[in-house]
Scaffold this active site. Structure first.
Site, PDB file in Angstrom:
ATOM      1  N   GLU A   1       1.045  -1.045  -0.553  1.00 33.35           N
ATOM      2  CA  GLU A   1       0.041   0.165   0.400  1.00 33.35           C
ATOM      3  C   GLU A   1       1.173   0.822   0.014  1.00 33.35           C
ATOM      4  OE1 GLU A   1      -3.051   0.542   3.138  1.00 33.35           O
ATOM      5  OE2 GLU A   1      -3.869  -1.447   3.339  1.00 33.35           O
TER       6      GLU A   1
ATOM      7  N   ASP B   1      -4.633   8.819   9.482  1.00 32.83           N
ATOM      8  CA  ASP B   1      -3.051   8.076  10.207  1.00 32.83           C
ATOM      9  C   ASP B   1      -2.744   9.138  11.289  1.00 32.83           C
ATOM     10  OD1 ASP B   1      -3.302   7.815   7.465  1.00 32.83           O
ATOM     11  OD2 ASP B   1      -2.630  10.073   7.116  1.00 32.83           O
TER      12      ASP B   1
END
Length: 264
Positions: free
Chosen positions: A49, A60
């Site tokens: 990814e 994140d």
């Protein structure tokens, strides 16, 4: 069957499941992110990814945020991901997904993004903040260009919502282990096992668990009940602290965890 689906099925046949590694594009530089990506795939990861750095991430954790901020400060541009994807795909022959917040794809143009990703040899797109109900343009573009579309399933999702995610995903369903942001945790939430069981009960063939996985033991634990384990922050931290060779070593250790799960 897509390249990602073939990679997961091959890993299931060889051991007990697939390893999917996340790294941000452009960190610490574009060339080094390509080298690190090739290293983790050579080290035993099955699928990559490549994360697009974004100024306003919602998922994140601090390790990935720090890396993506550096990539942006170094001048990363969205188009760089296509060059990086092409180089990694040509060198490793393994599938490369791109993980992106939807605004970046919208700004680039949905059709243009799909076209350029397919031309670079990319396998598809993971979209953490795009729900299937609002993904008509992406569903059409991914169909036209033969790309996977990986949507997220959360522990709080209803069975109806999970059914829609399964129906419209291709490649795998990103099975969120816990509510929150990315980052290694001591214990992967037990909710991941329950969610994977619910997905399988609704017909999901490939549930891959992400968020909080950082050790070979955690990989082995997850592959007891899911078709894949996704590792991100631990790889980024290894790259930050020790460069390409350390991240290659961690990938190899995690792959050993996947093999160990086979013998249980």
């Amino acid at each position: 069957m897509s390249a990602v689906e073939r990679a997961i099925d091959a890993a299931l046949a060889e051991r007990k499941g697939a390893l999917i590694g996340y790294l941000p594009v452009g960190f610490p530089s574009l060339d080094e992110s390509v080298e690190a990506a090739c290293a983790i795939l050579d080290g035993g990861m099955d699928v990559l990814e490549f994360g697009l750095p974004y100024s306003d991430p919602v998922m994140d954790g601090p390790v990935i945020q720090s890396a993506t901020v550096q990539a942006l400060e170094n001048g990363f541009r969205v188009a760089d991901v296509f060059e990086a994807t092409r180089r990694v795909t040509e060198r490793t022959g393994k599938p490369v997904l791109v993980m992106s917040y939807w605004n970046l794809v919208l700004q680039y143009g949905v059709e243009a993004f799909a076209r350029d990703l397919a031309a670079a040899g990319g396998a598809g797109l993971v979209t953490p903040d795009l729900i299937p109900d609002e993904a008509a343009d992406w569903l059409a573009a991914s169909e036209t260009h033969g790309l996977d579309r990986v949507f997220l399933a959360a522990p709080t999702s209803s069975d109806e919502r999970l059914g829609t995610v399964i129906e419209r995903s291709r490649g795998f369903v990103y099975t969120v282990s816990t509510m929150g942001i990315t980052g290694a945790r001591d214990d992967v939430d037990r909710a991941a096992r329950v969610l994977a069981d619910r997905l399988h009960g609704l017909g999901c063939a490939r549930a891959c668990v992400g968020l909080g996985i950082s050790t070979p033991q955690q990989v082995a634990d997850v592959l007891e009940y899911a078709e894949g384990a996704i590792v991100g922050s631990a790889l980024v931290r290894a790259l930050t602290d020790g460069g390409v060779e350390r991240v290659r070593g961690l990938a190899s250790d995690l792959a050993a965890g996947a093999r160990a799960s086979r013998s249980r």
